[in-house]
Design a protein around this motif. Sequence first.
Motif, PDB file in Angstrom:
ATOM      1  N   ALA A 187      79.806 -21.290  29.750  1.00 37.51           N
ATOM      2  CA  ALA A 187      78.576 -21.167  29.696  1.00 37.51           C
ATOM      3  C   ALA A 187      77.990 -20.825  28.417  1.00 37.51           C
ATOM      4  O   ALA A 187      78.560 -19.921  27.729  1.00 37.51           O
ATOM      5  N   MET A 188      77.030 -21.594  27.812  1.00 37.85           N
ATOM      6  CA  MET A 188      76.495 -21.054  26.536  1.00 37.85           C
ATOM      7  C   MET A 188      74.980 -21.163  26.657  1.00 37.85           C
ATOM      8  O   MET A 188      74.156 -22.015  26.261  1.00 37.85           O
ATOM      9  N   PRO A 189      74.400 -20.077  27.178  1.00 33.06           N
ATOM     10  CA  PRO A 189      72.894 -19.782  27.567  1.00 33.06           C
ATOM     11  C   PRO A 189      72.239 -19.604  26.279  1.00 33.06           C
ATOM     12  O   PRO A 189      72.829 -19.154  25.299  1.00 33.06           O
ATOM     13  N   SER A 190      71.002 -19.960  26.209  1.00 33.83           N
ATOM     14  CA  SER A 190      70.055 -19.640  25.042  1.00 33.83           C
ATOM     15  C   SER A 190      68.657 -19.443  25.504  1.00 33.83           C
ATOM     16  O   SER A 190      68.191 -19.875  26.590  1.00 33.83           O
ATOM     17  N   ALA A 191      67.979 -18.784  24.602  1.00 33.18           N
ATOM     18  CA  ALA A 191      66.512 -18.410  24.910  1.00 33.18           C
ATOM     19  C   ALA A 191      65.684 -18.068  23.678  1.00 33.18           C
ATOM     20  O   ALA A 191      66.426 -17.644  22.659  1.00 33.18           O
TER      21      ALA A 191
END
Length: 320
Positions: A187-191
């Motif tokens: 997983a490589m989440p961003s915000a």
Amino acid sequence: MRFVRGLISLVLWVVAIPLLLVAVARALPFDNVAPLPQLVAFTPWAPLVVLPLLIVALFSRRWVLTVLLGVSFAGFLYWTAPFFMPPETSDVANPADAGTVRVMTVNALYGQADADSVVSLVRSQNVEVLSVQELTPDFEQALTDAGLDELLAHSFTVPAEDSPGGSGLWSTTELTDVQQQHGSSFAMPSALVDVGGTAVRVTVVHPYPPMPDEITTWRTELVELTQRVHEDDAPQILAGDFNATYDHATFRDLLGSRFVDATREWGAGPAVTWPEGNRVPPLFALDHVVVERDMPVSDVVAMQVPGSDHRALVATVVVE
């Protein structure tokens, strides 16, 4: 006497060949063929061995080896020297300033890292944005129990059970426009994170490691990440376990002309982060904070986290 000279030559060449291969691997503009990713990681350490070997080759009049080692040593100096060259303004930025953000990344080793220690670092280092890789549901709960939510109230997490594939992002300010890169093994989440009125996209980075039989996967995931971040016009910070050092061509391609490696910009030497907790000390700088070229950085430091095989990396980033 001839036998002794021949034996010395043999020993010198046996020691020199791996070092010369490291130099060749570093000079190539690609690293998607085994064993290039493995060889190039030793670039920062190679000159420590090349120099005494060069002196011996020179004084023993082995001219071909002297030339090869001399060229390699010059290359190693050229590649590593920038890590020891502080910026013209090397003052430590104040994380309390509205336009700065203190970022920390840590690989939790299948959630085996000590949660209390992670939260203690967040508190003592005034961390405002935290990137965690290899996040499991149990470790996320342990972080909560240790008081992380009291320090970083906003989060976007993608935990994974019994797998290194989970990741999480925490922040003192609200996370908006949350996204998750598709097609990656981990997983490589961003915000978007508000930093002094500027919306900065923070991405948790964790591509598949470049194992000899998985180099294509490793490079493909980094290339896809490169395309994604360069297509995004928002100011960005990338933080995580890149499973690559600055000496990997694929990592430098990700930086391009837009991004810089915070450790290299700070100029205090390579921040080696892996492997931690073994008899062998950390040798490789796999964990990075990557920022826009116009974002000054300061106080970039690697710190131990009990239970993890990576050191945490912390950096102050000046957004404006």
